[in-house]
Write an enzyme that holds these catalytic residues in place. Structure first.
Site, PDB file in Angstrom:
ATOM      1  N   GLU A  24      -3.799 -15.639  -3.700  1.00 36.49           N
ATOM      2  CA  GLU A  24      -3.148 -14.573  -4.468  1.00 36.49           C
ATOM      3  C   GLU A  24      -2.584 -15.131  -5.776  1.00 36.49           C
ATOM      4  O   GLU A  24      -2.051 -16.234  -5.816  1.00 36.49           O
ATOM      5  CB  GLU A  24      -2.038 -13.954  -3.592  1.00 36.49           C
ATOM      6  CG  GLU A  24      -1.038 -13.082  -4.294  1.00 36.49           C
ATOM      7  CD  GLU A  24      -1.614 -11.853  -4.989  1.00 36.49           C
ATOM      8  OE1 GLU A  24      -2.481 -11.177  -4.409  1.00 36.49           O
ATOM      9  OE2 GLU A  24      -1.192 -11.599  -6.130  1.00 36.49           O
TER      10      GLU A  24
ATOM     11  N   CYS B  35     -10.881  -0.425  -4.255  1.00 37.72           N
ATOM     12  CA  CYS B  35     -10.421   0.922  -4.636  1.00 37.72           C
ATOM     13  C   CYS B  35     -11.195   1.382  -5.864  1.00 37.72           C
ATOM     14  O   CYS B  35     -10.851   2.388  -6.468  1.00 37.72           O
ATOM     15  CB  CYS B  35      -8.919   0.920  -4.902  1.00 37.72           C
ATOM     16  SG  CYS B  35      -8.449  -0.227  -6.197  1.00 37.72           S
TER      17      CYS B  35
ATOM     18  N   GLN C  68       0.853  -1.198   0.000  1.00 38.83           N
ATOM     19  CA  GLN C  68       0.000   0.000   0.000  1.00 38.83           C
ATOM     20  C   GLN C  68       0.888   1.247   0.000  1.00 38.83           C
ATOM     21  O   GLN C  68       1.854   1.307   0.750  1.00 38.83           O
ATOM     22  CB  GLN C  68      -0.901   0.005   1.239  1.00 38.83           C
ATOM     23  CG  GLN C  68      -1.893  -1.141   1.295  1.00 38.83           C
ATOM     24  CD  GLN C  68      -3.069  -0.951   0.349  1.00 38.83           C
ATOM     25  OE1 GLN C  68      -3.244   0.103  -0.263  1.00 38.83           O
ATOM     26  NE2 GLN C  68      -3.872  -1.984   0.206  1.00 38.83           N
TER      27      GLN C  68
ATOM     28  N   ASP D 244     -10.096  -8.284  -1.337  1.00 37.93           N
ATOM     29  CA  ASP D 244      -9.547  -6.974  -1.724  1.00 37.93           C
ATOM     30  C   ASP D 244      -9.064  -7.084  -3.171  1.00 37.93           C
ATOM     31  O   ASP D 244      -7.868  -7.112  -3.436  1.00 37.93           O
ATOM     32  CB  ASP D 244      -8.379  -6.634  -0.769  1.00 37.93           C
ATOM     33  CG  ASP D 244      -7.793  -5.249  -1.020  1.00 37.93           C
ATOM     34  OD1 ASP D 244      -8.353  -4.508  -1.853  1.00 37.93           O
ATOM     35  OD2 ASP D 244      -6.777  -4.914  -0.374  1.00 37.93           O
TER      36      ASP D 244
END
Ligand SMILES: C[S@@+](CC[C@H](N)C(=O)[O-])C[C@H]1O[C@@H](n2cnc3c(N)ncnc32)[C@H](O)[C@@H]1O
Length: 466
Positions: A349, A421, A299, A394
């Site tokens: 992931e 986002c 981040q 996410d």
């Protein structure tokens, strides 16, 4: 009888009263009764603009002069604010930015028919300047010359950011108010040194030139700084550049060199060589330590990432839970934070490198109850048979793959915390969950990217029917 106002033509100058800014950062208003979208402008501005395109739904244009400023106008801090475009909202008061972002999230939910009484106020960044712990700059052999630049500037060397919409032109930046404190000194000195040593910059047309990228990363809690220099080749001149750069900047805790001879404009390298230090920096988030390599995802706003993850932890309410799944887990930040208070966490992931980082980060923090699955979730989710107590996801800007949403619905966790986002793709995914028995109970936005149209939001869903 009403007459329909004539539609302005391409190239014509018009007056535009800006009403709002859309999620892509475009200023929307009306020109002679017709909807128009401008590249810049803030609500309340009265602008003289030139029409550049006539689309069926709207005109498009560029502002030429602000005739009257809107009530939330503030002076932009950066000399490059207009040419760079990286901080689209620099001239809008920060409180007004937060309200605008909140409105974008509400609109996205309404547009996808996802019911929620109210989006929470956006958690703003206490210090909305110099917040970026990472900046990726490009060297370019074709400089984007700004309107007010003096004659005779060096046109075949630049170090900065690509001019908006121009893959080949680089804006030479002398200031950037998003970059961490002290970062600009590194940029200025890399530029001066490259010129002194007569190293050429990469040319996007001819694919010639030596210097390609300068990536800077900073551990805000650890005071560690990394510089990653990517060139198209090796050589004595490159070695001299690296040695002198390292000497000039004792504050660099690590310096890495990468060689990328390929044509793709990415700050990645087939070969990497550590010039100084360990080749990575560390950073802490809410007390958990992470190793950050030159190319790994992390981040970009450390302090606000901590706020974001506090909200995720609160919403997950997973204290004492048995099993938590963390979909799209990156290098495991959310997984490792959750692992402190639950029995088991599994992170999923795509990037093998990120999974290796996540595993290393778990070891580093003596966390033994987190494991990670590498691969495309559209495939790996099929292998998940145990329903987690809480599911956190996410996803990237494009949102969740249909197959992932489908499988999540089949598994049926009682609580889902969706971090996004991109409110637009999030609303699309949430709509499917809501259609299959979930209620959206809260939306809590956190601003990690002040002065830009991007915002993170934590959406909490609870299963309403079995
Ligand atoms: C927004 S990041 C999340 C990062 C993480 N939660 C963090 O804060 O560090 C999205 C992640 O999704 C991963 N990703 C993208 N497409 C994927 C896919 N098809 N399957 C699994 N992971 C994917 C990306 O590599 C990236 O790490």
């Amino acid at each position: 009888m009403d007459t329909v106002a004539r539609r302005p033509k391409k190239g014509e100058e018009v007056e535009v009263a800006v009403e709002t800014i859309d999620r892509r950062g475009r200023a929307l208003g009306e020109a002679e009764g017709h909807p128009i979208a401008l590249t810049r402008g803030i609500p309340g501005d009265l602008v003289r603009a030139r029409v550049t395109k006539r689309r069926r739904a709207e005109l498009q244009g560029v502002p030429l002069e602000v005739l009257e400023h809107g009530p939330d106008h503030v002076d932009a801090r950066c000399a490059h604010a207009v040419s760079c475009g990286g901080c689209r909202f620099q001239d809008l008061a920060y409180e007004a930015q937060l309200e605008l972002l909140r409105g974008h999230i509400s609109q996205a939910l309404e547009g996808a028919f996802v019911p929620l009484s109210e989006v929470d106020p956006v958690i703003g960044c206490p210090e909305p300047w110099n917040y970026r712990n990472k900046m990726e700059l490009s060297f370019g052999a074709i400089r984007w010359v700004e309107e007010d630049e003096p004659e005779g500037v060096d046109r075949d060397f630049a170090l900065g950011f690509h001019a908006p919409g121009r893959f080949d032109r680089v804006l030479d930046v002398g200031e950037c108010h998003l970059l961490f404190e002290g970062g600009m000194e590194l940029v200025t000195s890399a530029r001066a040194l490259a010129k002194e040593l007569q190293l050429t910059a990469w040319n996007q047309h001819t694919h010639e030139g030596c210097l390609r990228h300068l990536v800077l990363r900073r551990g805000v809690h650890t005071d560690e700084t990394l510089a990653y220099v990517v060139t198209s080749r090796n050589g004595e001149d490159v070695e001299e550049f690296l040695a002198r750069f390292s000497e000039l900047h004792p504050e660099l805790t690590t310096l890495v060199h990468g060689v990328n001879p390929g044509v793709a404009d990415v700050a990645t390298a087939e070969e990497r060589q550590v010039i100084k230090g360990p080749g990575w920096i560390t950073e802490r988030l809410l007390g958990v330590e992470f190793r950050i390599s030159p190319e790994s995802f992390f981040q970009t706003n450390t302090l606000q990432a901590e706020r974001l993850f506090e909200v995720v932890l609160e919403e997950a309410a997973a204290e004492g839970a048995g099993l938590v799944h963390d979909l799209y887990c990156g290098a495991g930040s959310i997984s490792l934070l959750l692992a402190r208070s639950v029995d088991r966490v599994t992170g999923f992931e795509l990037s093998r490198e990120a999974v290796a980082d996540a595993e290393a980060n778990a070891l580093r923090n003596q966390i033994t109850n987190a494991d990670f699955v590498a691969g495309d979730l559209a495939e790996t989710i099929a292998g998940v048979t145990e329903c987690p107590d809480v599911l956190v996801c996410d996803p990237p800007r494009s949102g969740m793959h249909e197959k992932v949403v489908e499988r999540v619905i089949e598994l049926g966790p009682s609580r889902i915390v969706h971090v996004s986002c991109n409110a637009h793709t999030a609303a699309r995914d949430l709509a499917r969950l809501v259609h299959h028995g979930y209620d959206l109970v809260r939306a809590r936005p956190v601003d990690l990217f002040p002065h830009t149209p991007h915002v993170e939001c934590v959406f909490t869903l609870e299963r309403s029917s079995l």
